[in-house]
Design an enzyme around this catalytic site. Structure first.
Site, PDB file in Angstrom:
ATOM      1  N   GLU A  97      -5.825  18.446  25.925  1.00 58.97           N
ATOM      2  CA  GLU A  97      -6.211  17.989  26.908  1.00 58.97           C
ATOM      3  C   GLU A  97      -6.030  16.505  27.936  1.00 58.97           C
ATOM      4  O   GLU A  97      -5.857  15.915  26.256  1.00 58.97           O
ATOM      5  CB  GLU A  97      -7.860  18.355  27.645  1.00 58.97           C
ATOM      6  CG  GLU A  97      -7.788  20.284  27.791  1.00 58.97           C
ATOM      7  CD  GLU A  97      -9.587  20.104  27.448  1.00 58.97           C
ATOM      8  OE1 GLU A  97      -9.973  18.792  27.833  1.00 58.97           O
ATOM      9  OE2 GLU A  97      -9.606  21.434  26.680  1.00 58.97           O
ATOM     10  N   CYS A 110      -6.766   9.183  27.897  1.00 56.71           N
ATOM     11  CA  CYS A 110      -6.898   9.732  26.853  1.00 56.71           C
ATOM     12  C   CYS A 110      -6.583  10.948  26.876  1.00 56.71           C
ATOM     13  O   CYS A 110      -5.234  11.848  26.889  1.00 56.71           O
ATOM     14  CB  CYS A 110      -8.850  10.605  27.255  1.00 56.71           C
ATOM     15  SG  CYS A 110      -9.275  10.467  25.921  1.00 56.71           S
ATOM     16  N   CYS A 117      -8.712  20.736  16.108  1.00 51.20           N
ATOM     17  CA  CYS A 117      -9.227  20.567  14.861  1.00 51.20           C
ATOM     18  C   CYS A 117      -9.688  21.002  13.518  1.00 51.20           C
ATOM     19  O   CYS A 117     -11.080  21.579  13.573  1.00 51.20           O
ATOM     20  CB  CYS A 117     -10.049  18.768  15.538  1.00 51.20           C
ATOM     21  SG  CYS A 117     -10.473  17.530  14.525  1.00 51.20           S
ATOM     22  N   CYS A 121     -16.930  19.003  13.269  1.00 44.45           N
ATOM     23  CA  CYS A 121     -18.243  18.188  13.911  1.00 44.45           C
ATOM     24  C   CYS A 121     -19.254  18.863  14.401  1.00 44.45           C
ATOM     25  O   CYS A 121     -18.864  19.853  15.880  1.00 44.45           O
ATOM     26  CB  CYS A 121     -17.953  16.640  14.879  1.00 44.45           C
ATOM     27  SG  CYS A 121     -16.793  15.690  13.679  1.00 44.45           S
ATOM     28  N   CYS A 124     -19.008  19.323  18.360  1.00 45.39           N
ATOM     29  CA  CYS A 124     -17.660  19.314  19.319  1.00 45.39           C
ATOM     30  C   CYS A 124     -17.188  20.518  20.094  1.00 45.39           C
ATOM     31  O   CYS A 124     -16.573  21.188  19.152  1.00 45.39           O
ATOM     32  CB  CYS A 124     -16.353  18.218  18.381  1.00 45.39           C
ATOM     33  SG  CYS A 124     -15.035  17.856  19.120  1.00 45.39           S
ATOM     34  N   CYS A 341     -13.509  16.400  26.570  1.00 45.22           N
ATOM     35  CA  CYS A 341     -11.927  17.223  25.616  1.00 45.22           C
ATOM     36  C   CYS A 341     -12.777  18.333  25.225  1.00 45.22           C
ATOM     37  O   CYS A 341     -13.918  18.287  24.948  1.00 45.22           O
ATOM     38  CB  CYS A 341     -11.935  15.951  25.175  1.00 45.22           C
ATOM     39  SG  CYS A 341     -10.332  15.440  26.103  1.00 45.22           S
TER      40      CYS A 341
HETATM   41  N1  SAH Z   1     -11.288  12.821  15.853  1.00 48.15           N
HETATM   42  C1  SAH Z   1     -11.300  11.461  17.085  1.00 48.15           C
HETATM   43  C2  SAH Z   1     -11.402  11.501  18.248  1.00 48.15           C
HETATM   44  C3  SAH Z   1     -12.335  12.945  18.493  1.00 48.15           C
HETATM   45  S1  SAH Z   1     -13.480  12.486  20.176  1.00 48.15           S
HETATM   46  C4  SAH Z   1     -13.115  11.477  16.393  1.00 48.15           C
HETATM   47  O1  SAH Z   1     -13.842  12.040  15.440  1.00 48.15           O
HETATM   48  O2  SAH Z   1     -13.434   9.950  16.950  1.00 48.15           O
HETATM   49  C5  SAH Z   1     -13.478  11.823  20.927  1.00 48.15           C
HETATM   50  C6  SAH Z   1     -15.219  10.976  20.585  1.00 48.15           C
HETATM   51  O3  SAH Z   1     -16.093  11.947  21.707  1.00 48.15           O
HETATM   52  C7  SAH Z   1     -15.690  11.056  19.127  1.00 48.15           C
HETATM   53  O4  SAH Z   1     -16.525   9.623  19.000  1.00 48.15           O
HETATM   54  C8  SAH Z   1     -16.694  12.880  19.019  1.00 48.15           C
HETATM   55  O5  SAH Z   1     -17.936  11.747  18.161  1.00 48.15           O
HETATM   56  C9  SAH Z   1     -16.823  12.382  20.780  1.00 48.15           C
HETATM   57  N2  SAH Z   1     -17.679  13.439  20.921  1.00 48.15           N
HETATM   58  C10 SAH Z   1     -16.830  14.916  20.637  1.00 48.15           C
HETATM   59  N3  SAH Z   1     -17.281  16.104  21.062  1.00 48.15           N
HETATM   60  C11 SAH Z   1     -18.997  15.354  22.187  1.00 48.15           C
HETATM   61  C12 SAH Z   1     -19.734  15.922  22.397  1.00 48.15           C
HETATM   62  N4  SAH Z   1     -19.663  17.336  23.249  1.00 48.15           N
HETATM   63  N5  SAH Z   1     -20.393  14.582  23.626  1.00 48.15           N
HETATM   64  C13 SAH Z   1     -20.064  13.835  22.393  1.00 48.15           C
HETATM   65  N6  SAH Z   1     -19.177  12.778  22.533  1.00 48.15           N
HETATM   66  C14 SAH Z   1     -18.705  14.230  21.901  1.00 48.15           C
END
Ligand code: SAH
Length: 361
Positions: A97, A110, A117, A121, A124, A341
């Protein structure tokens, strides 16, 4: 699924102008064709649209190499704020995306850096099925180029905050940064690019040494190791103190202020005490200017985690500010198209039954 990628053939959209010169020469073409091709690819044009290149050359290119220009699999446009969300299909059928946003000071895209991934986390959507593969530099660049082509608008800034962990695909991401900032191509200033990471500490030091002044955005999401390890398995390898030390080194080396992302999750990390501890940890660990971006959790059904009330987020932010830490709550764009995303790729995977690898801690 359409599986036509052949990794053994030259991926010419991942090449620098200099590499491209050697490649086109090997096809018997004049080196100046390389700059023309580079500039067309940066515009997201299909081979058939590269009108100043001879048809015979374009045919040679298609035969000798791979043009990894992503195809638009789905496109959703927000009726509220014009945010555009793309599901891009790579040449082997993998989908990722990208989200195109409009701000007062310009546009921002973005982009994703991996298909899936491996970081795990808990909150996510992108990591639920693990990592299928890294994206090539061309596939990351292609998201930006095709978005510019499709919208007819300039992409002013880029955030590497889509699907994937950019520093887990280090070489391709660094190559992408060099390609996308090249004036002969998209020419997006490195100062208008942010790279978001969950905190792969050794790669933060590496990035600081690349001479690429991008903004480092670090996903913190907790102010103590116990909470952070429960939310982000990566913290067991690189705990908060080591991570902040690396952030400080990044700031010292590049002069770029580091920003921290902190997603507020109801009952997990959103109390006033959490905010107070965060302020302390940042002051002690960073000893340098920084900014905290608070994000309200975007609920992902599978995780069972919930987003706090807005008032709680405001209280969290005010607590940080009262303790001298710069903080804002991120505005949510494209809420009607679920622009955050990971979820479109996931819903498409569910219908296809794909799986990827998981992080072995
Ligand atoms: N791998 C990178 C980019 C991830 S996406 C990273 O971890 O930073 C960008 C941000 O969105 C990150 O801070 C991630 O932790 C956050 N994120 C992921 N899922 C989320 C969700 N469901 N709600 C809010 N933020 C989220």
């Amino acid at each position: 699924m359409n599986r036509q990628t052949d990794a053994s053939r030259p991926d010419f959209m991942s090449m620098t102008v200099e590499e491209l010169s050697a490649f086109v020469s090997s096809l018997g073409e004049k080196p100046y064709r390389a700059s023309q091709l580079f500039s067309w690819m940066a515009k997201g044009a299909p081979l058939s649209g590269m009108t100043n290149l001879p048809a015979a050359f374009r045919e040679k290119l298609a035969e000798a190499g791979e043009y990894r220009r992503p195809a638009i699999e789905r496109k959703l446009v927000s009726a509220i704020d014009g945010t555009v969300k793309y599901l891009y299909r790579m040449t082997d059928g993998e989908c990722v995306e990208s989200v195109f946003m409009h701000y007062e000071h310009g546009t921002s895209l973005c982009v994703s850096s991996q298909a899936g991934c491996a970081m795990g986390c808990r909150f996510c959507a992108s990591t639920l099925n693990g990592r299928a593969r890294n994206l090539t530099a061309s596939e990351i660049l292609g998201q930006a180029a095709v978005t510019a082509y499709d919208t007819g608008e300039r992409v002013d800034g880029i955030v590497l905050m889509g699907i994937g962990e950019p520093l887990d695909n280090y070489d391709n991401v660094v190559r992408f940064l060099r390609l996308v900032s090249d004036e002969r191509g998209m020419g997006i200033g490195l100062r208008h690019i942010s790279l978001s990471t969950c905190g792969l500490v050794p790669r933060i030091y590496d990035l600081a040494g690349e001479g690429l002044p991008v903004t480092l955005s670090v996903s913190l999401h907790a102010s103590d190791d116990e909470t952070r390890s429960a939310l982000m398995p990566v913290n067991r390898r690189y705990p908060i103190a080591e991570l902040l030390e690396a952030c400080r080194a990044y700031f010292e080396k590049t002069g770029r202020r580091v920003s921290f992302e902190y997603t507020l999750i109801a009952g997990k990390n959103d109390s006033r005490e959490d905010a107070a501890r965060l302020a302390n940890v940042l002051k002690k660990g960073m000893r340098a200017p920084c900014h905290v971006n608070l994000i309200l959790l975007n609920e992902v059904k599978e995780t069972g985690l919930a987003t706090p009330q807005r008032a709680r987020a405001d209280a969290f932010m005010n607590e940080l500010i009262s303790r001298g830490v710069n903080a804002t709550i991120r505005r949510r764009l494209g809420s009607d198209i679920n622009a955050s995303c990971g979820q479109l790729r996931l819903s498409r995977q569910k219908t296809e039954g794909e799986q990827g690898e998981e992080l072995s801690p």
